[in-house]
Scaffold this motif. Structure first.
Motif, PDB file in Angstrom:
ATOM      1  N   VAL A  96       0.820  -1.226   0.000  1.00 62.57           N
ATOM      2  CA  VAL A  96       0.000   0.000   0.000  1.00 62.57           C
ATOM      3  C   VAL A  96       0.848   1.269   0.000  1.00 62.57           C
ATOM      4  CG1 VAL A  96      -2.006  -1.049   1.097  1.00 62.57           C
ATOM      5  CG2 VAL A  96      -0.183  -0.088   2.523  1.00 62.57           C
ATOM      6  N   SER A  97       2.160   1.115  -0.168  1.00 61.55           N
ATOM      7  CA  SER A  97       3.022   2.300  -0.234  1.00 61.55           C
ATOM      8  C   SER A  97       4.087   2.105  -1.300  1.00 61.55           C
ATOM      9  CB  SER A  97       3.700   2.554   1.120  1.00 61.55           C
ATOM     10  OG  SER A  97       4.668   1.558   1.393  1.00 61.55           O
ATOM     11  N   LEU A  98       4.554   3.207  -1.862  1.00 57.87           N
ATOM     12  CA  LEU A  98       5.600   3.134  -2.877  1.00 57.87           C
ATOM     13  C   LEU A  98       6.882   2.543  -2.317  1.00 57.87           C
ATOM     14  CD1 LEU A  98       5.293   6.506  -4.866  1.00 57.87           C
ATOM     15  CD2 LEU A  98       4.928   4.194  -5.735  1.00 57.87           C
ATOM     16  N   ALA A  99       7.163   2.861  -1.058  1.00 59.22           N
ATOM     17  CA  ALA A  99       8.382   2.341  -0.419  1.00 59.22           C
ATOM     18  C   ALA A  99       8.353   0.818  -0.376  1.00 59.22           C
ATOM     19  CB  ALA A  99       8.520   2.907   0.993  1.00 59.22           C
ATOM     20  N   GLU A 100       7.182   0.267  -0.062  1.00 64.72           N
ATOM     21  CA  GLU A 100       7.033  -1.190   0.010  1.00 64.72           C
ATOM     22  C   GLU A 100       7.159  -1.826  -1.373  1.00 64.72           C
ATOM     23  OE1 GLU A 100       3.927  -4.379   2.087  1.00 64.72           O
ATOM     24  OE2 GLU A 100       3.462  -2.232   2.063  1.00 64.72           O
ATOM     25  N   VAL A 101       6.572  -1.174  -2.378  1.00 61.80           N
ATOM     26  CA  VAL A 101       6.649  -1.687  -3.752  1.00 61.80           C
ATOM     27  C   VAL A 101       8.096  -1.693  -4.239  1.00 61.80           C
ATOM     28  CG1 VAL A 101       5.952  -1.315  -6.149  1.00 61.80           C
ATOM     29  CG2 VAL A 101       4.300  -0.953  -4.310  1.00 61.80           C
ATOM     30  N   GLU A 102       8.797  -0.582  -3.989  1.00 58.62           N
ATOM     31  CA  GLU A 102      10.186  -0.477  -4.446  1.00 58.62           C
ATOM     32  C   GLU A 102      11.086  -1.470  -3.727  1.00 58.62           C
ATOM     33  OE1 GLU A 102      10.993   1.157  -7.067  1.00 58.62           O
ATOM     34  OE2 GLU A 102       8.971   1.983  -7.209  1.00 58.62           O
ATOM     35  N   MET A 103      10.796  -1.745  -2.471  1.00 61.03           N
ATOM     36  CA  MET A 103      11.577  -2.720  -1.709  1.00 61.03           C
ATOM     37  C   MET A 103      11.410  -4.116  -2.319  1.00 61.03           C
ATOM     38  SD  MET A 103      11.092  -5.311   0.757  1.00 61.03           S
ATOM     39  CE  MET A 103       9.530  -4.904   1.519  1.00 61.03           C
ATOM     40  N   LEU A 104      10.176  -4.455  -2.700  1.00 60.53           N
ATOM     41  CA  LEU A 104       9.920  -5.764  -3.309  1.00 60.53           C
ATOM     42  C   LEU A 104      10.536  -5.873  -4.701  1.00 60.53           C
ATOM     43  CD1 LEU A 104       6.171  -6.127  -2.240  1.00 60.53           C
ATOM     44  CD2 LEU A 104       8.052  -7.552  -1.426  1.00 60.53           C
ATOM     45  N   TYR A 105      10.586  -4.742  -5.397  1.00 61.56           N
ATOM     46  CA  TYR A 105      11.082  -4.753  -6.782  1.00 61.56           C
ATOM     47  C   TYR A 105      12.607  -4.690  -6.861  1.00 61.56           C
ATOM     48  CZ  TYR A 105      11.835  -3.083 -11.590  1.00 61.56           C
ATOM     49  OH  TYR A 105      12.266  -2.923 -12.887  1.00 61.56           O
ATOM     50  N   ALA A 106      13.243  -4.206  -5.796  1.00 63.31           N
ATOM     51  CA  ALA A 106      14.691  -3.962  -5.812  1.00 63.31           C
ATOM     52  C   ALA A 106      15.530  -5.118  -6.356  1.00 63.31           C
ATOM     53  CB  ALA A 106      15.169  -3.579  -4.407  1.00 63.31           C
ATOM     54  N   PRO A 107      15.283  -6.385  -5.930  1.00 61.84           N
ATOM     55  CA  PRO A 107      16.134  -7.481  -6.427  1.00 61.84           C
ATOM     56  C   PRO A 107      15.946  -7.777  -7.914  1.00 61.84           C
ATOM     57  CG  PRO A 107      14.953  -8.127  -4.426  1.00 61.84           C
ATOM     58  CD  PRO A 107      14.332  -6.877  -4.919  1.00 61.84           C
ATOM     59  N   TYR A 108      14.898  -7.246  -8.522  1.00 58.03           N
ATOM     60  CA  TYR A 108      14.582  -7.577  -9.912  1.00 58.03           C
ATOM     61  C   TYR A 108      14.876  -6.430 -10.877  1.00 58.03           C
ATOM     62  CZ  TYR A 108      12.142 -11.174  -7.314  1.00 58.03           C
ATOM     63  OH  TYR A 108      11.849 -12.198  -6.447  1.00 58.03           O
ATOM     64  N   LYS A 109      15.410  -5.333 -10.331  1.00 54.87           N
ATOM     65  CA  LYS A 109      15.756  -4.214 -11.201  1.00 54.87           C
ATOM     66  C   LYS A 109      16.950  -4.596 -12.070  1.00 54.87           C
ATOM     67  CE  LYS A 109      14.131  -0.351  -8.373  1.00 54.87           C
ATOM     68  NZ  LYS A 109      14.511   0.849  -7.597  1.00 54.87           N
ATOM     69  N   PRO A 110      16.965  -4.148 -13.322  1.00 54.15           N
ATOM     70  CA  PRO A 110      18.100  -4.451 -14.200  1.00 54.15           C
ATOM     71  C   PRO A 110      19.415  -3.992 -13.582  1.00 54.15           C
ATOM     72  CG  PRO A 110      16.291  -3.481 -15.452  1.00 54.15           C
ATOM     73  CD  PRO A 110      15.913  -3.372 -14.011  1.00 54.15           C
ATOM     74  N   GLY A 111      20.373  -4.887 -13.533  1.00 57.42           N
ATOM     75  CA  GLY A 111      21.682  -4.552 -12.991  1.00 57.42           C
ATOM     76  C   GLY A 111      21.813  -4.764 -11.499  1.00 57.42           C
ATOM     77  N   SER A 112      20.674  -5.042 -10.813  1.00 57.17           N
ATOM     78  CA  SER A 112      20.748  -5.233  -9.365  1.00 57.17           C
ATOM     79  C   SER A 112      21.170  -6.660  -9.033  1.00 57.17           C
ATOM     80  CB  SER A 112      19.391  -4.931  -8.718  1.00 57.17           C
ATOM     81  OG  SER A 112      18.429  -5.873  -9.146  1.00 57.17           O
ATOM     82  N   LYS A 113      21.731  -6.815  -7.851  1.00 59.92           N
ATOM     83  CA  LYS A 113      22.167  -8.134  -7.395  1.00 59.92           C
ATOM     84  C   LYS A 113      20.953  -8.941  -6.949  1.00 59.92           C
ATOM     85  CE  LYS A 113      25.545 -10.202  -4.260  1.00 59.92           C
ATOM     86  NZ  LYS A 113      26.490  -9.941  -3.164  1.00 59.92           N
ATOM     87  N   ARG A 114      20.830 -10.166  -7.461  1.00 60.58           N
ATOM     88  CA  ARG A 114      19.682 -11.006  -7.099  1.00 60.58           C
ATOM     89  C   ARG A 114      19.710 -11.335  -5.609  1.00 60.58           C
ATOM     90  NH1 ARG A 114      20.697 -16.018 -10.470  1.00 60.58           N
ATOM     91  NH2 ARG A 114      22.795 -15.377  -9.919  1.00 60.58           N
ATOM     92  N   SER A 115      18.533 -11.461  -5.029  1.00 61.06           N
ATOM     93  CA  SER A 115      18.455 -11.794  -3.607  1.00 61.06           C
ATOM     94  C   SER A 115      18.865 -13.247  -3.393  1.00 61.06           C
ATOM     95  CB  SER A 115      17.028 -11.585  -3.094  1.00 61.06           C
ATOM     96  OG  SER A 115      16.151 -12.533  -3.678  1.00 61.06           O
ATOM     97  N   LEU A 116      19.205 -13.587  -2.158  1.00 58.27           N
ATOM     98  CA  LEU A 116      19.609 -14.962  -1.832  1.00 58.27           C
ATOM     99  C   LEU A 116      18.461 -15.929  -2.095  1.00 58.27           C
ATOM    100  CD1 LEU A 116      21.495 -14.212   1.524  1.00 58.27           C
ATOM    101  CD2 LEU A 116      22.515 -14.737  -0.702  1.00 58.27           C
ATOM    102  N   ALA A 117      17.231 -15.488  -1.771  1.00 57.01           N
ATOM    103  CA  ALA A 117      16.060 -16.337  -1.996  1.00 57.01           C
ATOM    104  C   ALA A 117      15.835 -16.565  -3.485  1.00 57.01           C
ATOM    105  CB  ALA A 117      14.824 -15.699  -1.372  1.00 57.01           C
ATOM    106  N   GLU A 118      16.064 -15.528  -4.286  1.00 52.78           N
ATOM    107  CA  GLU A 118      15.872 -15.639  -5.739  1.00 52.78           C
ATOM    108  C   GLU A 118      16.865 -16.637  -6.338  1.00 52.78           C
ATOM    109  OE1 GLU A 118      14.183 -15.108  -9.370  1.00 52.78           O
ATOM    110  OE2 GLU A 118      13.441 -14.477  -7.421  1.00 52.78           O
ATOM    111  N   ARG A 119      18.099 -16.602  -5.873  1.00 51.68           N
ATOM    112  CA  ARG A 119      19.113 -17.549  -6.373  1.00 51.68           C
ATOM    113  C   ARG A 119      18.739 -18.983  -6.012  1.00 51.68           C
ATOM    114  NH1 ARG A 119      24.674 -14.826  -4.219  1.00 51.68           N
ATOM    115  NH2 ARG A 119      23.984 -12.669  -4.451  1.00 51.68           N
ATOM    116  N   ALA A 120      18.226 -19.164  -4.792  1.00 49.40           N
ATOM    117  CA  ALA A 120      17.829 -20.503  -4.346  1.00 49.40           C
ATOM    118  C   ALA A 120      16.632 -21.006  -5.164  1.00 49.40           C
ATOM    119  CB  ALA A 120      17.489 -20.490  -2.868  1.00 49.40           C
TER     120      ALA A 120
END
Length: 795
Positions: A96-120
């Motif tokens: 319900v907030s932009l901050a929350e959306v951006e936090m969830l999207y951060a690992p999937y932004k182009p050039g960003s480091k994938r999260s540990l969960a995403e790698r698993a």
């Protein structure tokens, strides 16, 4: 599924307004209705909601719709990557907030480091992780070993991979997040700031090499660290911290003076862990599964949840502090715009100066420039045969000036001292003169603006500032609309705020002030018209062009003849535009109707100077007769109700605005119940009350007459004249969350701290806080002459 939340419900909770009313306001806004129009003419649907509340609904609606749009775009981008899993999709839908959306999207932004969960997950560990968490099934970890993988070639690596996925699921779970928010609200969460210790200067004599593309440290703007000394060792509960403290701490952090952190008590983790254990660990779970999930809960909290919560708290604190700062700015601006006018007075304005002299302008009762000059009141003028004081006296006498308006800029105090001495010594003879200090914020910006060049094309820009000072005393609103709002109001940390948010909020305030005060369609400027509800710059320009060509307006209906002004625009602006032909010659106290007022239904002849109509065929489409109801703030859509009411009172429309008419309406309402009257007229109670209020107003009614008036003086008080315990009359010059600054006439504003405000004084004023422009009695509590600091309390 875009989002799982109801936007109306969220707005209703955020602004504390019933769901049905919120829905009505949103529908009205979606149908392109302006805030002033909704506030005044749609009270039945809004439950008499104040414009500030409607504006708040509008702002929150925009915020949530921005979040919704961002969720849709983020989902689409992650979907294209083939990584939109069920957990992520649900988490985004519940954000319900932009901050929350951006936090969830951060690992999937182009050039960003994938999260540990995403790698698993990419390694195929998601299904077994979900079995462990959701079904408490024990998994043979050796079967998940991937010898060819550098990351999951051992049992330990596989276990970590499973933990990362489980921790990610727990951290994103809605129920767990809601539980954590509930726990935090009840806990003693604090914000702490400490001074950053600077590295010791190098003792090396070697000159540092200049870095290409970087500014030299010495060229940077100097920042006084002592301004932040209150926050060098600071701790405060996030529930009680003040908005100005948040903004000050943020600025200190940005300037690398302060280190800031959110401290969440250990008890929060304990309660969060209990909730998560009860949710995911079953009674019959084996010990290895239980231990694994408990480790995942702890990891989720320490690595993901706590940092996210800290960021969210900081984000919310900043958002609320910025909103509060904008609210303060808006409140101050509104009170500055709505200062009472100074009518029918010839004003001599002085824009103070030293060596370059005081710029002088004499303005007539109607705002026309009569005379301009430069006087050297604070410095000697070479080769001058006549003293500057004598010259000033001659000007005042010649033009019968009654008020001297002094700008509050450089040399204000010296100029005020000079003027006060001249008045006290009766230097101006029999002419009764007083002076007033006028806030000149934005006058210099106006003086070089295209607006000023258009209005005063042959005048030096330095003299235009003096003209603006005089006019803003006579009619503050009409003059200040020519200046960008952010250059007018006095705010709190406004330079740290979003320019767009601040501009939008201030533009709304200006529009509300102009609309609620109303404009006379036959005398108002283009700049005022631009700010009227529903009108834009092009439409305002077209209205003035029509007036110049065709002559004065007879009625509101003629607005429909204006190019580019359709039915919707007419509905929005009509109630805020009045036709007051001949009102300048009206004596408010007269019982007789002036001959300059045409009768209802008559067609006023155009003055030869006004031009003549060349569009007779077009004019036939709109009735050009005079309608007395156009003198009021009653909307044309309610004229039929107003006429029924007028008939009931035994009066006639021609007398609207005159004492006899107002007296009869008052007498009628003394014995009439408004609720019953509304039923008889088949109209809403708020609409009927609006009509009655409109008909009780005189022709020369001005909303601003009920606001604070300028403070006029004839003598000056200096800082050395002040004594502890002394009581003085002052005017509030600025309002913040920690107190108010008060002009007590000594050239330096005193601080009235919030702890020194007596509640009973505010109760007398029918409000919870002081407002800019308030005239109040204050007592000197503390006096520091060396540092020029004055502490005040309400007397």
């Amino acid at each position: 599924m875009e989002v799982t939340w109801d936007i109306i419900e969220l707005i209703s909770k955020e602004v504390d307004v019933p769901y049905t009313i919120t829905k009505n306001v949103v529908n009205l806004l979606d149908n392109d209705n302006t805030v002033p129009f909704i506030a005044r003419y749609r009270k039945e649907k809004t439950g008499n909601m104040e414009p500030e509340k409607i504006r708040q609904v509008k702002e929150v609606l925009s915020e949530f719709r921005t979040v919704k749009q961002r969720i849709v775009s983020v989902k689409e981008m992650i979907k294209k990557q083939g990584k939109l899993n069920k957990v992520l999709n649900e988490s985004l839908s519940e954000a319900v907030s932009l901050a929350e959306v951006e936090m969830l999207y951060a690992p999937y932004k182009p050039g960003s480091k994938r999260s540990l969960a995403e790698r698993a997950r990419e390694a195929g560990l998601e299904a077994p992780a979900e079995k462990i968490l959701n079904n408490n099934i024990e998994i043979d970890l050796t079967s998940l070993i991937q010898p060819s993988s550098a990351d999951y070639s051992t049992i330990s690596d596989v276990k970590k991979g499973l933990q990362h996925i489980i921790a990610d699921i727990i951290a994103k779970n809605t129920a767990a997040k809601e539980n954590l928010n509930s726990i935090c609200k009840k806990s003693y969460v604090t914000l702490e700031s400490t001074k950053i210790k600077k590295a010791a200067p190098s003792t090396s004599k070697k000159e540092p090499k200049a870095t290409k593309g970087k500014k030299n440290e010495t060229s940077k703007k100097f920042i006084d660290e002592n301004k932040f000394q209150h926050y060098f060792q600071f701790t405060c509960n996030i529930k009680t911290i003040k908005p100005h403290q948040i903004l000050a701490i943020n600025r200190g952090e940005t300037n690398k003076i302060l280190s800031v952190k959110i401290v969440i008590p250990e008890n929060v983790k304990r309660l969060y862990t209990i909730f998560c254990s009860q949710k995911w660990i079953r009674p019959n779970a084996t010990n290895p599964v239980r231990v694994l999930i408990e480790e995942c809960i702890s990891d989720a909290y320490d690595r993901l949840v706590a940092p996210q919560m800290s960021r969210q708290i900081r984000s919310d604190l900043t958002k609320n502090a910025e909103k509060a700062s904008i609210d303060v700015f808006c409140s101050n601006l509104k009170n500055r715009l709505l200062v009472s006018t100074v009518k029918h007075k010839v004003v001599l304005a002085l824009d103070p100066g030293f060596f370059h002299g005081c710029k002088l302008a004499v303005i007539s009762k109607t705002g026309n420039v009569l005379y301009t000059d430069i006087l050297y009141l604070n410095s000697s003028k070479p080769n001058s045969k006549v003293s500057e004081e004598e010259k000033l006296s001659g000007i005042i006498s010649k033009y019968s000036c009654e008020i001297i308006a002094i700008g509050n800029g450089t040399a204000c105090r010296e100029t005020e001292t000079k003027v006060a001495k001249l008045i006290k010594s009766k230097h101006f003879g029999g002419t009764k003169v007083c002076y007033c200090i006028v806030d000149e914020c934005g006058a210099s910006i106006y003086s070089v603006s295209p607006v000023a060049k258009e209005e005063l094309p042959d005048m030096d820009h330095s003299l235009r500032g003096a003209v603006s000072i005089a006019r803003r005393l006579q009619d503050p609103l009409a003059e200040l609309v020519k200046i960008e709002p952010k250059h007018i109001g006095v705010g709190m940390y406004q330079h740290d705020l979003s320019d767009k948010k601040l501009k939008d909020a201030l533009d709304c305030i200006v529009g509300e002030c102009v609309s609620f005060v109303g404009v006379d369609l036959n005398t108002c400027s283009e700049h005022l018209l631009r700010r009227v509800s529903g009108l834009n710059a092009t439409q305002a320009k077209n209205i003035i062009a029509w007036r110049n060509k065709e002559g004065k307006f007879n009625n509101r209906e003629q607005l429909k003849l204006i190019k580019g002004l359709g039915a919707k625009t007419f509905d929005q602006c009509a109630g805020f535009i009045r036709i007051i032909s001949g009102h300048q010659d009206t004596n408010e106290d007269s019982e007789e109707e002036p001959s300059s007022f045409p009768k209802a239904g008559s067609k006023r002849k155009a003055n030869p100077r006004e031009g003549t109509s060349k569009s007779k065929k077009v004019k036939l489409a709109v009735d050009s007769s005079v309608n007395p109801l156009d003198r009021t703030w009653i909307h044309p859509e309610s004229y039929h109700i107003a006429k029924k009411f007028i008939k009931k009172t035994g009066t006639v429309c021609d007398d609207i605005g005159f004492p006899t008419f107002i007296t009869k309406v008052k007498q009628f309402m003394k014995t009439t119940d408004i609720k019953k009257l509304a039923e008889e007229l088949n109209a809403g109670e708020p609409t009927v009350k609006l009509i009655v209020d409109g008909l009780l107003q005189s022709i020369n009614y001005d909303l601003r007459d009920g606001y604070e008036k300028p403070l006029f003086r004839t003598e000056i008080t200096t800082l050395n004249d002040l004594k502890l315990g002394q009581t003085l009359t002052g005017r509030v010059s600025n309002v913040t969350h920690f107190g108010a600054f008060v002009d007590i006439g000594v050239g330096i504003d005193g601080l009235l701290h919030i702890s020194k405000m007596r509640p009973e004084i505010l109760v007398q004023k029918n409000r919870t806080q002081l407002e800019l422009g308030d005239r109040i009695e204050v007592k000197i509590d503390s006096l520091e002459l060396k540092s020029s600091r004055i502490g005040l309390s309400l007397s």
